[in-house]
Design a protein around this motif. Structure first.
Motif, short mmCIF file in Angstrom:
data_model
loop_
_atom_site.label_atom_id
_atom_site.label_comp_id
_atom_site.label_asym_id
_atom_site.label_seq_id
_atom_site.Cartn_x
_atom_site.Cartn_y
_atom_site.Cartn_z
N LYS A 261 41.39 35.59 46.57
CA LYS A 261 42.32 34.60 45.99
C LYS A 261 41.57 33.58 45.14
O LYS A 261 41.58 32.38 45.44
CB LYS A 261 43.11 33.91 47.10
CG LYS A 261 43.97 34.89 47.89
CD LYS A 261 44.87 34.19 48.87
CE LYS A 261 45.68 35.21 49.63
NZ LYS A 261 46.45 34.66 50.73
N ILE A 262 40.90 34.06 44.10
CA ILE A 262 40.06 33.19 43.28
C ILE A 262 40.80 32.66 42.06
O ILE A 262 40.21 32.02 41.20
CB ILE A 262 38.76 33.92 42.85
CG1 ILE A 262 39.10 35.16 42.00
CG2 ILE A 262 37.93 34.33 44.07
CD1 ILE A 262 37.87 35.77 41.34
N GLU A 263 42.11 32.92 41.97
CA GLU A 263 42.86 32.42 40.81
C GLU A 263 42.92 30.89 40.85
O GLU A 263 42.99 30.31 41.93
CB GLU A 263 44.28 33.02 40.78
CG GLU A 263 45.18 32.72 41.97
CD GLU A 263 44.98 33.65 43.16
OE1 GLU A 263 44.05 34.49 43.12
OE2 GLU A 263 45.72 33.51 44.14
N ASP A 264 42.85 30.27 39.66
CA ASP A 264 42.80 28.81 39.59
C ASP A 264 44.09 28.17 40.06
O ASP A 264 44.08 27.10 40.65
CB ASP A 264 42.48 28.36 38.15
CG ASP A 264 41.10 28.84 37.70
OD1 ASP A 264 40.23 29.02 38.59
OD2 ASP A 264 40.90 29.06 36.50
N GLN A 265 45.22 28.81 39.78
CA GLN A 265 46.51 28.25 40.20
C GLN A 265 46.97 28.99 41.43
O GLN A 265 47.19 30.20 41.38
CB GLN A 265 47.57 28.49 39.11
CG GLN A 265 47.24 27.94 37.75
CD GLN A 265 47.52 26.46 37.66
OE1 GLN A 265 48.31 25.94 38.43
NE2 GLN A 265 46.86 25.78 36.74
N PRO A 266 47.21 28.28 42.55
CA PRO A 266 47.59 28.99 43.76
C PRO A 266 48.96 29.67 43.66
O PRO A 266 49.21 30.64 44.36
CB PRO A 266 47.60 27.89 44.83
CG PRO A 266 47.54 26.60 44.12
CD PRO A 266 47.03 26.84 42.75
#
Ligand SMILES: O=C(O)C(=O)C[C@]1(C(=O)O)C=C[C@@H](O)C=C1
Length: 370
Positions: A261-266
């Protein structure tokens, strides 16, 4: 505790399992009865029309919404709807094995969206490009297609909008599906994790993880490839590379997660559209998508939108794309709540049509349930 030691607990476990066995038998019988009912539905449809349409998006949305309303727990509404999604998918496959083209290769988020929408019993067909999905559906090689249309952090997928502009009028939007996108940093068993110098992914995914990459891999080269699944495939053969991709790609290519879950926007999500060749009747909670080409003069956007506002229609999206046709400079893609059969939607469409050089209804379809 050993299995042979009789105890209060193991007796309770036995009786509970007997109860589960009886319940499973009831569920089995009920699912079989439901499947026979779907077979009868297929016969009724065929008696009415030899070219019957078996997949009914408005009915499926209604079934899933009802299940979510009736559900009392302990399973969540989403979990329960997911189970019924699969039951309906199996029932539909008995009526007709539905073929669905998606933007491949295997392991893409689009494949995940196709599975989420049609369930595992549809025949999912991988294609190499968005316009190929359109071609497959237009040519009748598959019944339906699934294409990405917008991402909550990166905006529109311009290829999809361009394909709609070029598509034949018989092509219709039949549905939408929204997928929460979780990106992971993936490596193979051969990767030297302390020597990652290259990170592959689709350009949108690299953009979605920009801050995380800046913080954790500032010196690794970021290489944009045609899909996340392709990135995952490349990593299999390179010891100094990693990929950013989702669960489907990790599973498909047997990769390990170094970071999840490394995406900037959760709340990163992507919206996909289902395309087909028939109009969908109202489901009670629908959206309509249109594309309008406007003459090149001041105030055209206001003229186009004003009827929707006056009729109290809730607009959910507006995009503009440069036109490929020299006669006008822009085309607008508009999504709004409501079905094209609704009286106020019809009135607004008629008025908007009068001020547009060209206006095409791309389809009315159920608001995504799952
Ligand atoms: O109601 C129908 O028209 C059916 O074909 C049955 C059913 C279902 O299993 O509930 C199956 C496929 C359709 O897409 C919609 C619903």
């Amino acid at each position: 505790m050993s299995d042979h030691m009789p105890s209060q607990d193991s007796e309770t476990l036995d009786t509970l399992r007997q109860r589960i066995d009886r319940l499973d038998q009831d569920i089995l019988n009920l699912i079989s009865e439901r499947a026979r009912c779907a077979q009868d539905v297929a016969n009724v449809k065929l008696a009415e029309n030899p070219d019957a349409i078996f997949y009914r998006p408005e009915r499926e949305a209604g079934v899933l919404r009802r299940i979510m309303e009736l559900n009392q727990g302990p399973l969540s509404n989403e979990e329960m709807a997911r189970l019924f999604r699969e039951i309906m998918s199996s029932c539909l496959a008995l009526e007709q094995p539905v073929r669905v083209a998606y933007l491949g290769p295997e392991g893409t988020f689009t494949e995940q969206a196709a599975l989420k929408h049609f369930g595992g019993s549809a025949v999912h067909v991988s294609t190499n490009a968005i316009d190929e999905v359109f071609r497959e559906v237009e040519a009748g090689a598959t019944h339906y297609g699934v294409v990405p249309v917008e991402n909550s952090t990166e905006g529109i997928v311009s290829h999809t909008l361009d394909s709609f502009m070029a598509a034949s009028p018989s092509l219709k939007i039949n549905g939408e599906v929204v997928l929460r996108i979780h990106q992971h940093l993936l490596v193979s068993e051969r990767t030297r994790r302390d020597q990652i110098s290259r990170i592959y992914s689709h350009s949108q995914s690299l953009a979605q993880c920009r801050k995380w990459l800046d913080a954790h891999y500032p010196h690794a080269e970021r290489i944009a490839v045609s899909s996340n699944a392709e990135a995952a495939r490349l990593v299999k053969s390179e010891w100094h590379s990693a990929a950013i991709a989702g669960d489907m790609a990790a599973k498909r290519y047997g990769l390990e997660r170094v970071a999840e879950k490394i995406e900037d926007q959760p709340d990163n999500s992507t919206r996909f559209l289902i395309i087909g060749t028939h109009d969908v009747p109202p489901s009670g909670d629908d959206k309509t998508s249109i594309v309008a080409a406007m003459r090149n003069k001041p105030g055209v956007l206001h003229d186009l939108l004003e009827p929707f506002q006056r009729h109290g229609i809730d607009m959910t999206r507006l995009e503009s794309r440069p036109s490929r046709n020299g006669a006008w400079s822009y085309v607008f893609f508009i999504d709004f709540k409501g079905h094209q059969n609704d009286e106020k939607v019809r009135a607004a469409l008629d008025e908007a049509q009068a001020c547009a050089a060209e206006l095409k209804v791309l389809g009315s379809y159920p608001v995504g349930v799952l």
